[in-house]
Design an enzyme around this catalytic site. Structure first.
Site, PDB file in Angstrom:
ATOM      1  N   LYS A   1       8.820  34.820  -1.083  1.00 21.04           N
ATOM      2  CA  LYS A   1       9.858  35.814  -1.371  1.00 21.04           C
ATOM      3  C   LYS A   1      11.125  35.560  -0.536  1.00 21.04           C
ATOM      4  O   LYS A   1      11.011  35.210   0.638  1.00 21.04           O
ATOM      5  CB  LYS A   1       9.270  37.194  -1.018  1.00 21.04           C
ATOM      6  CG  LYS A   1      10.120  38.358  -1.388  1.00 21.04           C
ATOM      7  CD  LYS A   1       9.511  39.656  -0.875  1.00 21.04           C
ATOM      8  CE  LYS A   1       9.949  39.941   0.545  1.00 21.04           C
ATOM      9  NZ  LYS A   1       9.983  41.351   0.934  1.00 21.04           N
TER      10      LYS A   1
ATOM     11  N   LYS B   1       2.236  41.502   8.501  1.00 22.41           N
ATOM     12  CA  LYS B   1       2.832  41.620   9.841  1.00 22.41           C
ATOM     13  C   LYS B   1       1.774  41.331  10.896  1.00 22.41           C
ATOM     14  O   LYS B   1       2.013  40.606  11.859  1.00 22.41           O
ATOM     15  CB  LYS B   1       3.410  43.024  10.068  1.00 22.41           C
ATOM     16  CG  LYS B   1       4.623  43.318   9.219  1.00 22.41           C
ATOM     17  CD  LYS B   1       5.909  43.230  10.035  1.00 22.41           C
ATOM     18  CE  LYS B   1       7.155  42.963   9.232  1.00 22.41           C
ATOM     19  NZ  LYS B   1       7.400  43.753   8.051  1.00 22.41           N
TER      20      LYS B   1
ATOM     21  N   LYS C   1      14.773  38.604   4.694  1.00 18.02           N
ATOM     22  CA  LYS C   1      15.907  38.742   5.608  1.00 18.02           C
ATOM     23  C   LYS C   1      15.761  37.918   6.876  1.00 18.02           C
ATOM     24  O   LYS C   1      16.705  37.772   7.626  1.00 18.02           O
ATOM     25  CB  LYS C   1      16.040  40.212   6.026  1.00 18.02           C
ATOM     26  CG  LYS C   1      16.437  41.135   4.903  1.00 18.02           C
ATOM     27  CD  LYS C   1      16.233  42.588   5.304  1.00 18.02           C
ATOM     28  CE  LYS C   1      16.671  43.541   4.210  1.00 18.02           C
ATOM     29  NZ  LYS C   1      16.206  44.903   4.418  1.00 18.02           N
TER      30      LYS C   1
HETATM   31  P1  TYM Z   1      13.030  46.958   2.101  1.00 19.18           P
HETATM   32  O1  TYM Z   1      14.243  47.307   2.843  1.00 19.18           O
HETATM   33  O2  TYM Z   1      12.088  45.963   2.678  1.00 19.18           O
HETATM   34  O3  TYM Z   1      13.416  46.432   0.676  1.00 19.18           O
HETATM   35  C1  TYM Z   1      14.264  47.209  -0.147  1.00 19.18           C
HETATM   36  C2  TYM Z   1      13.957  46.955  -1.604  1.00 19.18           C
HETATM   37  O4  TYM Z   1      14.247  45.593  -1.915  1.00 19.18           O
HETATM   38  C3  TYM Z   1      13.145  45.030  -2.581  1.00 19.18           C
HETATM   39  N1  TYM Z   1      13.124  43.589  -2.267  1.00 19.18           N
HETATM   40  C4  TYM Z   1      13.171  42.633  -3.188  1.00 19.18           C
HETATM   41  N2  TYM Z   1      13.245  42.683  -4.525  1.00 19.18           N
HETATM   42  C5  TYM Z   1      13.286  41.504  -5.197  1.00 19.18           C
HETATM   43  N3  TYM Z   1      13.222  40.288  -4.581  1.00 19.18           N
HETATM   44  C6  TYM Z   1      13.142  40.191  -3.234  1.00 19.18           C
HETATM   45  N4  TYM Z   1      13.095  38.991  -2.656  1.00 19.18           N
HETATM   46  C7  TYM Z   1      13.120  41.404  -2.464  1.00 19.18           C
HETATM   47  N5  TYM Z   1      13.037  41.674  -1.133  1.00 19.18           N
HETATM   48  C8  TYM Z   1      13.045  43.026  -1.030  1.00 19.18           C
HETATM   49  C9  TYM Z   1      11.937  45.795  -2.018  1.00 19.18           C
HETATM   50  O5  TYM Z   1      10.832  45.725  -2.865  1.00 19.18           O
HETATM   51  C10 TYM Z   1      12.484  47.190  -1.950  1.00 19.18           C
HETATM   52  O6  TYM Z   1      12.393  47.846  -3.212  1.00 19.18           O
HETATM   53  N6  TYM Z   1       9.471  50.432   2.149  1.00 19.18           N
HETATM   54  C11 TYM Z   1      10.729  50.124   1.516  1.00 19.18           C
HETATM   55  C12 TYM Z   1      11.790  51.143   1.869  1.00 19.18           C
HETATM   56  C13 TYM Z   1      11.386  52.532   1.542  1.00 19.18           C
HETATM   57  C14 TYM Z   1      11.213  53.069   0.236  1.00 19.18           C
HETATM   58  C15 TYM Z   1      10.806  54.432   0.445  1.00 19.18           C
HETATM   59  C16 TYM Z   1      11.331  52.563  -1.041  1.00 19.18           C
HETATM   60  C17 TYM Z   1      11.112  53.505   2.446  1.00 19.18           C
HETATM   61  N7  TYM Z   1      10.774  54.644   1.787  1.00 19.18           N
HETATM   62  C18 TYM Z   1      10.538  55.281  -0.624  1.00 19.18           C
HETATM   63  C19 TYM Z   1      11.072  53.407  -2.115  1.00 19.18           C
HETATM   64  C20 TYM Z   1      10.675  54.750  -1.901  1.00 19.18           C
HETATM   65  C21 TYM Z   1      11.121  48.726   1.994  1.00 19.18           C
HETATM   66  O7  TYM Z   1      10.380  48.064   2.614  1.00 19.18           O
HETATM   67  O8  TYM Z   1      12.339  48.334   1.712  1.00 19.18           O
END
Ligand code: TYM
Length: 332
Positions: free
Chosen positions: A195, A111, A198
């Site tokens: 990757k 970021k 969004k």
């Molecule tokens: P976020 O919202 O960015 O992503 C949610 C989950 O989706 C996975 N992910 C992917 N997996 C495979 N291929 C992709 N292209 C892809 N893009 C996203 C992410 O690895 C994630 O597992 N920090 C976390 C949210 C969070 C969290 C937590 C997770 C907050 N507190 C505690 C686990 C435990 C996040 O950025 O999610």
């Protein structure tokens, strides 16, 4: 029963990467594990969210979990913001992590490196892992299933939990990150070395779960592959076709080897057309169920019940922490 916990941010529209990495696998885990799944809406505030969109994205995400097959009677599904203990423990844990540790986090570095010259980075994004540590440690999970990009955060969480346990005596269970070998990192369909994300700039290479199904099918059919025509899994030399094989495997519940055999000698065109149908059928099923559950007060009822189940667990752990660190002044 072992316990699992994971979260997802309600930022932007849910992609096929999120679905494959962090929604669909949970459906198969729900009979084997005690699961806590939450919408990380506090984390979403680290970047500006238009309030109306945030509301809609949050509802969509809960609905998509359920539409994908998560059963709210089996899984504790809740909003992070409904359980105040997350923010409170996040503060204590933020006081135990160093600036050096936080600045080594890839998500923060990414970021920070993309900032324009007049932009500055929010403090929330820097301290993001402290809140994430609290999300996890409040519930003592055995496993934290995440995509590849979040593994580093879970590893930091383990370090902080160990630090706390050492300083104040055994308090937190040390969680294990669980990253699927297949589907842990779904790539952009137009640039398979990046990757699937969004952000709108990658629109053509990203499939959104609630988008028009024909648009999604077209995106699959025009996915970038290579000049060869052999359908073979080799993420280093054939990242495009390997990504499509992973998508196919997860959605159809078939192994990559079986799919390779099925398409031996077929060429990319046939394979992509079939994959477009496989993904299209899955999206159709999810979208139909999504429509059913987004009318009426069903989602609000699910969230109220989820928060009521999560709160006592979080409260008990926070009380223990506050006794240990000396914040609670009552002797007993
Ligand atoms: P976020 O919202 O960015 O992503 C949610 C989950 O989706 C996975 N992910 C992917 N997996 C495979 N291929 C992709 N292209 C892809 N893009 C996203 C992410 O690895 C994630 O597992 N920090 C976390 C949210 C969070 C969290 C937590 C997770 C907050 N507190 C505690 C686990 C435990 C996040 O950025 O999610």
């Amino acid at each position: 029963m072992k316990r699992m916990l994971s979260g997802i941010k309600p930022t932007g529209r849910v992609t096929l990467g999120n679905y494959i990495g962090a929604i669909k696998p949970f459906v198969s885990y729900q009979d084997e594990y005690e699961m806590f799944i939450f919408i990380a809406n506090l984390h979403s505030m680290t970047i500006y969210q238009e309030p109306k969109e945030l509301r809609q994205n949050t509802r969509d995400l809960i609905a998509l979990y359920i539409a994908a097959g998560l059963d709210p009677d089996k899984v504790t599904l809740f909003l992070q913001s409904d359980v105040y203990e997350h923010a409170q423990l996040g503060w204590y844990l933020g006081c135990m992590v160093s600036m050096g540790e936080l600045s080594r986090m890839t998500q923060y570095k990414d970021k920070a490196s993309k900032l324009g010259k007049d932009e500055s980075i929010g403090a929330g994004i820097f301290n993001y892992p402290s809140l994430m540590n609290a999300d996890i440690l409040l519930y003592d999970p055995d496993y934290v299933p995440v995509g590849e990009d979040q593994k580093q955060h879970v590893e930091l969480c383990r370090d902080i939990a160990e630090r706390f346990n050492k300083r104040y005596s055994e308090t937190f269970k040390i969680p294990e990150p669980l990253v699927s070998k297949v589907g842990g990192r779904i790539m952009d369909l137009q640039n398979p070395t990046k990757k699937m994300s969004k952000s709108e700039e990658t629109n053509k290479g990203t499939i959104y779960i609630l988008d028009d199904i024909n648009v999604s099918k077209k995106k699959i059919k025009s996915a970038v592959t290579d000049s060869d025509s052999h359908i073979h899994y080799d993420p280093i030399n054939k990242p495009g076709i390997s990504n499509l094989l992973e998508i196919y495997s997860i959605i159809s519940n078939k192994s990559i080897e079986d799919i390779e055999k099925q398409y031996d000698g077929c060429g990319y065109g046939v394979f992509k057309t079939d994959l477009a149908e496989v993904v299209g059928a899955e999206l159709e099923r999810i979208q139909a169920r999504y429509k059913e559950i987004t009318t009426g007060s069903y989602l609000d009822d699910v969230l109220a019940a989820g928060a009521a189940k999560a709160r006592p667990v979080a409260r008990k752990k926070l009380a223990k922490v506050e006794r240990k660190i000396g914040i609670t002044i009552k002797k007993r």
